[in-house]
Design a protein around this motif. Structure first.
Motif, mmCIF file in Angstrom:
data_model
loop_
_atom_site.group_PDB
_atom_site.id
_atom_site.type_symbol
_atom_site.label_atom_id
_atom_site.label_comp_id
_atom_site.label_asym_id
_atom_site.label_seq_id
_atom_site.Cartn_x
_atom_site.Cartn_y
_atom_site.Cartn_z
ATOM 1 N N LEU A 123 0.807 -1.213 0.000
ATOM 2 C CA LEU A 123 0.000 0.000 0.000
ATOM 3 C C LEU A 123 0.844 1.268 0.000
ATOM 4 C CD1 LEU A 123 -2.837 -1.063 2.456
ATOM 5 C CD2 LEU A 123 -2.854 -1.067 -0.037
ATOM 6 N N TRP A 124 2.111 1.168 0.353
ATOM 7 C CA TRP A 124 2.977 2.346 0.379
ATOM 8 C C TRP A 124 3.871 2.414 -0.842
ATOM 9 C CZ3 TRP A 124 0.732 5.190 3.661
ATOM 10 C CH2 TRP A 124 0.136 4.648 4.789
ATOM 11 N N GLY A 125 3.915 1.358 -1.619
ATOM 12 C CA GLY A 125 4.768 1.343 -2.809
ATOM 13 C C GLY A 125 3.971 1.635 -4.055
ATOM 14 N N THR A 126 4.548 1.307 -5.193
ATOM 15 C CA THR A 126 3.923 1.622 -6.475
ATOM 16 C C THR A 126 3.035 0.503 -6.993
ATOM 17 O OG1 THR A 126 5.743 0.718 -7.768
ATOM 18 C CG2 THR A 126 5.887 3.067 -7.138
ATOM 19 N N GLY A 127 3.008 -0.652 -6.334
ATOM 20 C CA GLY A 127 2.197 -1.763 -6.802
ATOM 21 C C GLY A 127 2.651 -2.305 -8.138
ATOM 22 N N GLY A 128 3.907 -2.066 -8.510
ATOM 23 C CA GLY A 128 4.425 -2.519 -9.801
ATOM 24 C C GLY A 128 4.214 -1.505 -10.913
ATOM 25 N N ASN A 129 3.462 -0.439 -10.644
ATOM 26 C CA ASN A 129 3.269 0.615 -11.638
ATOM 27 C C ASN A 129 4.577 1.362 -11.828
ATOM 28 O OD1 ASN A 129 0.529 -0.052 -11.651
ATOM 29 N ND2 ASN A 129 0.050 1.453 -10.099
ATOM 30 N N ARG A 130 4.719 2.010 -12.986
ATOM 31 C CA ARG A 130 5.942 2.773 -13.223
ATOM 32 C C ARG A 130 5.644 4.008 -14.051
ATOM 33 N NH1 ARG A 130 9.128 -0.522 -17.908
ATOM 34 N NH2 ARG A 130 7.266 -1.017 -19.097
ATOM 35 N N VAL A 131 6.560 4.947 -13.985
ATOM 36 C CA VAL A 131 6.463 6.190 -14.743
ATOM 37 C C VAL A 131 7.599 6.215 -15.757
ATOM 38 C CG1 VAL A 131 6.573 8.708 -14.635
ATOM 39 C CG2 VAL A 131 5.439 7.438 -12.808
ATOM 40 N N VAL A 132 7.268 6.540 -16.993
ATOM 41 C CA VAL A 132 8.262 6.724 -18.044
ATOM 42 C C VAL A 132 8.183 8.191 -18.444
ATOM 43 C CG1 VAL A 132 8.947 6.112 -20.393
ATOM 44 C CG2 VAL A 132 8.023 4.359 -18.861
ATOM 45 N N VAL A 133 9.325 8.876 -18.432
ATOM 46 C CA VAL A 133 9.333 10.320 -18.656
ATOM 47 C C VAL A 133 10.213 10.670 -19.855
ATOM 48 C CG1 VAL A 133 9.924 12.544 -17.622
ATOM 49 C CG2 VAL A 133 9.037 10.711 -16.180
ATOM 50 N N LEU A 134 9.676 11.495 -20.751
ATOM 51 C CA LEU A 134 10.458 12.086 -21.834
ATOM 52 C C LEU A 134 10.545 13.579 -21.543
ATOM 53 C CD1 LEU A 134 8.956 10.294 -24.960
ATOM 54 C CD2 LEU A 134 11.141 9.864 -23.845
ATOM 55 N N PRO A 135 11.731 14.092 -21.253
ATOM 56 C CA PRO A 135 11.866 15.501 -20.883
ATOM 57 C C PRO A 135 11.605 16.422 -22.075
ATOM 58 C CG PRO A 135 14.016 14.480 -21.054
ATOM 59 C CD PRO A 135 13.003 13.391 -21.250
ATOM 60 N N PRO A 136 11.385 17.705 -21.802
ATOM 61 C CA PRO A 136 11.112 18.652 -22.884
ATOM 62 C C PRO A 136 12.296 18.796 -23.832
ATOM 63 C CG PRO A 136 10.820 19.687 -20.708
ATOM 64 C CD PRO A 136 11.355 18.320 -20.489
ATOM 65 N N THR A 137 11.963 19.027 -25.092
ATOM 66 C CA THR A 137 12.970 19.329 -26.105
ATOM 67 C C THR A 137 12.528 20.597 -26.829
ATOM 68 O OG1 THR A 137 11.845 17.926 -27.736
ATOM 69 C CG2 THR A 137 13.612 16.903 -26.450
ATOM 70 N N GLU A 138 13.365 21.070 -27.704
ATOM 71 C CA GLU A 138 13.076 22.303 -28.434
ATOM 72 C C GLU A 138 11.746 22.196 -29.181
ATOM 73 O OE1 GLU A 138 15.058 24.843 -32.046
ATOM 74 O OE2 GLU A 138 16.386 23.785 -30.676
ATOM 75 N N GLY A 139 10.907 23.181 -29.030
ATOM 76 C CA GLY A 139 9.634 23.222 -29.744
ATOM 77 C C GLY A 139 8.460 22.643 -28.984
ATOM 78 N N ASP A 140 8.707 21.982 -27.851
ATOM 79 C CA ASP A 140 7.601 21.418 -27.078
ATOM 80 C C ASP A 140 6.801 22.536 -26.415
ATOM 81 O OD1 ASP A 140 8.334 18.842 -27.745
ATOM 82 O OD2 ASP A 140 9.477 18.505 -25.903
ATOM 83 N N VAL A 141 5.476 22.422 -26.499
ATOM 84 C CA VAL A 141 4.605 23.430 -25.881
ATOM 85 C C VAL A 141 3.656 22.822 -24.856
ATOM 86 C CG1 VAL A 141 4.717 25.107 -27.756
ATOM 87 C CG2 VAL A 141 2.953 23.341 -27.803
ATOM 88 N N PHE A 142 3.498 21.489 -24.860
ATOM 89 C CA PHE A 142 2.609 20.814 -23.921
ATOM 90 C C PHE A 142 3.360 19.703 -23.198
ATOM 91 C CE2 PHE A 142 -0.365 22.061 -27.361
ATOM 92 C CZ PHE A 142 -1.223 22.870 -26.633
ATOM 93 N N VAL A 143 2.882 19.368 -22.011
ATOM 94 C CA VAL A 143 3.307 18.162 -21.312
ATOM 95 C C VAL A 143 2.018 17.381 -21.026
ATOM 96 C CG1 VAL A 143 3.361 19.269 -19.027
ATOM 97 C CG2 VAL A 143 4.614 17.146 -19.397
ATOM 98 N N ALA A 144 2.030 16.114 -21.389
ATOM 99 C CA ALA A 144 0.846 15.272 -21.210
ATOM 100 C C ALA A 144 1.183 14.102 -20.298
ATOM 101 C CB ALA A 144 0.360 14.737 -22.558
#
Length: 135
Positions: A9-30
């Motif tokens: 209950l205190w961990g991620t339950g096996g879920n994970r986050v994958v992140v792509l950082p901003p690059t030139e020209g990006d206007v949104f984060v989804a």
């Protein structure tokens, strides 16, 4: 007899986050879950989006682990992914199309006002000019 949860209950339950950082020209984060945008913010909210995605991994409990993606995208990419409409769609009313346009314009103005970096501000202002929304 004691039964323990199969999820920490205190961990991620096996879920994970994958992140792509901003690059030139990006206007949104989804934040995308299951291929659909759950949240769409101006790119200057990148750190907030990563934090929210990490909180989702700790709270979301499903039968199978979930991968939550944080993607920084340009306007064209957001339109191709279906996060932002490309124009009037057959199922949209003119009012819905106008509301979508205003959402994009508000988001771009938020980037112009709040971004600490010159390039995203300049790109957002250029898009606003192309949309005829700079006056």
């Amino acid at each position: 007899m004691t039964h323990l949860s199969e999820h920490d209950l205190w961990g991620t339950g096996g879920n994970r986050v994958v992140v792509l950082p901003p690059t030139e020209g990006d206007v949104f984060v989804a934040i995308a879950i299951g291929g659909s945008a759950a949240v769409l913010w101006p790119v200057n909210e990148y750190d907030r989006a990563v934090e929210v995605a990490q909180r989702f991994t700790r709270r979301l409990r499903t039968a199978q682990p979930v991968t939550i993606k944080v993607l920084c995208v340009t306007l064209a990419e957001a339109q191709r992914f279906g996060f932002v409409p490309t124009g009037t769609m057959p199922s949209q009313t003119p009012q819905e199309d106008a509301e979508d346009r205003q959402f994009v314009i508000r988001t771009l103005w938020a980037i112009v006002r709040n971004s600490n970096e010159a390039k995203p501000r300049a790109d957002a202002l250029d898009l606003l000019k192309q949309l005829g929304a700079t006056t």
